[in-house]
Design a protein around this motif. Structure first.
Motif, PDB file in Angstrom:
ATOM      1  N   GLN A   1      14.340   6.102   9.101  1.00 28.19           N
ATOM      2  CA  GLN A   1      15.413   5.125   9.019  1.00 28.19           C
ATOM      3  C   GLN A   1      16.181   5.186  10.337  1.00 28.19           C
ATOM      4  O   GLN A   1      16.414   6.274  10.870  1.00 28.19           O
TER       5      GLN A   1
ATOM      6  N   PHE B   1      17.796   6.541   0.255  1.00 22.48           N
ATOM      7  CA  PHE B   1      17.117   7.230   1.347  1.00 22.48           C
ATOM      8  C   PHE B   1      17.609   8.667   1.377  1.00 22.48           C
ATOM      9  O   PHE B   1      18.815   8.924   1.295  1.00 22.48           O
TER      10      PHE B   1
ATOM     11  N   LEU C   1      20.031  -1.882  10.184  1.00 22.32           N
ATOM     12  CA  LEU C   1      19.332  -0.703   9.711  1.00 22.32           C
ATOM     13  C   LEU C   1      17.901  -1.085   9.348  1.00 22.32           C
ATOM     14  O   LEU C   1      17.672  -2.146   8.767  1.00 22.32           O
TER      15      LEU C   1
ATOM     16  N   VAL D   1       9.291   8.329   5.232  1.00 18.13           N
ATOM     17  CA  VAL D   1       9.793   7.163   5.961  1.00 18.13           C
ATOM     18  C   VAL D   1      10.708   7.607   7.101  1.00 18.13           C
ATOM     19  O   VAL D   1      11.113   8.767   7.172  1.00 18.13           O
TER      20      VAL D   1
ATOM     21  N   HIS E   1      16.502  -4.214   3.903  1.00 24.94           N
ATOM     22  CA  HIS E   1      17.922  -3.997   3.609  1.00 24.94           C
ATOM     23  C   HIS E   1      18.646  -5.281   3.233  1.00 24.94           C
ATOM     24  O   HIS E   1      19.805  -5.229   2.820  1.00 24.94           O
TER      25      HIS E   1
ATOM     26  N   ASP F   1      17.455  12.193   3.636  1.00 18.64           N
ATOM     27  CA  ASP F   1      17.168  12.873   4.894  1.00 18.64           C
ATOM     28  C   ASP F   1      16.172  14.011   4.599  1.00 18.64           C
ATOM     29  O   ASP F   1      16.324  14.724   3.617  1.00 18.64           O
TER      30      ASP F   1
ATOM     31  N   ILE G   1      15.223  -1.548  -0.291  1.00 15.42           N
ATOM     32  CA  ILE G   1      15.516  -0.142  -0.010  1.00 15.42           C
ATOM     33  C   ILE G   1      16.146   0.538  -1.223  1.00 15.42           C
ATOM     34  O   ILE G   1      17.139   0.061  -1.769  1.00 15.42           O
TER      35      ILE G   1
ATOM     36  N   THR H   1      14.146   0.667   7.700  1.00 19.47           N
ATOM     37  CA  THR H   1      13.512   1.803   7.029  1.00 19.47           C
ATOM     38  C   THR H   1      12.027   1.491   6.868  1.00 19.47           C
ATOM     39  O   THR H   1      11.667   0.505   6.230  1.00 19.47           O
TER      40      THR H   1
ATOM     41  N   ALA I   1      11.908   7.940   0.649  1.00 14.42           N
ATOM     42  CA  ALA I   1      12.463   6.844  -0.154  1.00 14.42           C
ATOM     43  C   ALA I   1      11.377   6.311  -1.077  1.00 14.42           C
ATOM     44  O   ALA I   1      10.185   6.472  -0.815  1.00 14.42           O
TER      45      ALA I   1
END
Length: 176
Positions: free
Chosen positions: A59, A136, A5, A57, A103, A138, A133, A7, A34
């Motif tokens: 992701q 996060f 992952l 951001v 991460h 959406d 991180i 970001t 984030a």
């Protein structure tokens, strides 16, 4: 594990999203927020105020057998201005800061090393934040796949299209 992952925040998430949607090995890119201090899920309007502390951001998952995290960070650092504090072009505010949210400790180390390696290519100091991180969020459906859904919009034509041209010129071998 080949899937990882990432970001990243490089100003407006619509720009960064459009870039990473084109990269081989990158799977579904999600625009979001984030790094803020305000509790709860922020709205786009709250983010635009600059008062929440969140950054715009993206992701995404990527396949490390196709593209390395170092390559992702290099593409990221060279497709936006990592020397502008809290701004990208006409977009100004902490929500448009350059940021890498790592991460794990390996991603932190790689991001730090890539920045050190590319710093000599920039006249000004790189100000990209490297932070662990946080949560996060959406950004909502109306902010997803934005460039592909709104190519004729002025912002897309004047800001995102030139970034994609630069991407094609610098990284043709990394494109889907």
């Amino acid at each position: 594990m080949n899937k990882q992952l990432a970001t990243l925040g490089g100003g407006c998430f619509w720009c960064t999203e459009a870039i990473f949607q084109k990269i081989k090995g990158v799977e579904k890119v999600v625009s979001g927020y984030a790094g803020g201090t305000v509790p709860g899920k922020p709205t786009y309007r709250e983010i635009c105020s600059g008062l929440t502390g969140h950054a715009e951001v993206i992701q995404f998952m990527f396949d490390a057998t196709i593209i390395s995290y170092a390559e992702i960070i290099t593409i990221f650092m060279t497709t936006h201005d990592p020397t502008s504090l809290n701004r990208q072009g006409a977009d100004v505010g902490t929500q448009y800061r350059s940021v890498i949210f790592y991460h794990n400790s390996e991603q932190k180390q790689i991001a730090t090393e890539v920045i050190q390696q590319i710093q000599p290519y920039f006249e000004e100091p790189i100000v990209t934040e490297i932070s662990e991180i946080p949560t996060f969020y959406d950004a909502g459906e109306d902010h997803q796949d934005y460039y592909n859904q709104n190519r004729e919009q002025g912002y897309c034509n004047f800001v995102i299209t030139p970034k994609l041209s630069k991407l094609r010129k610098l990284y043709a071998d990394k494109l889907k």
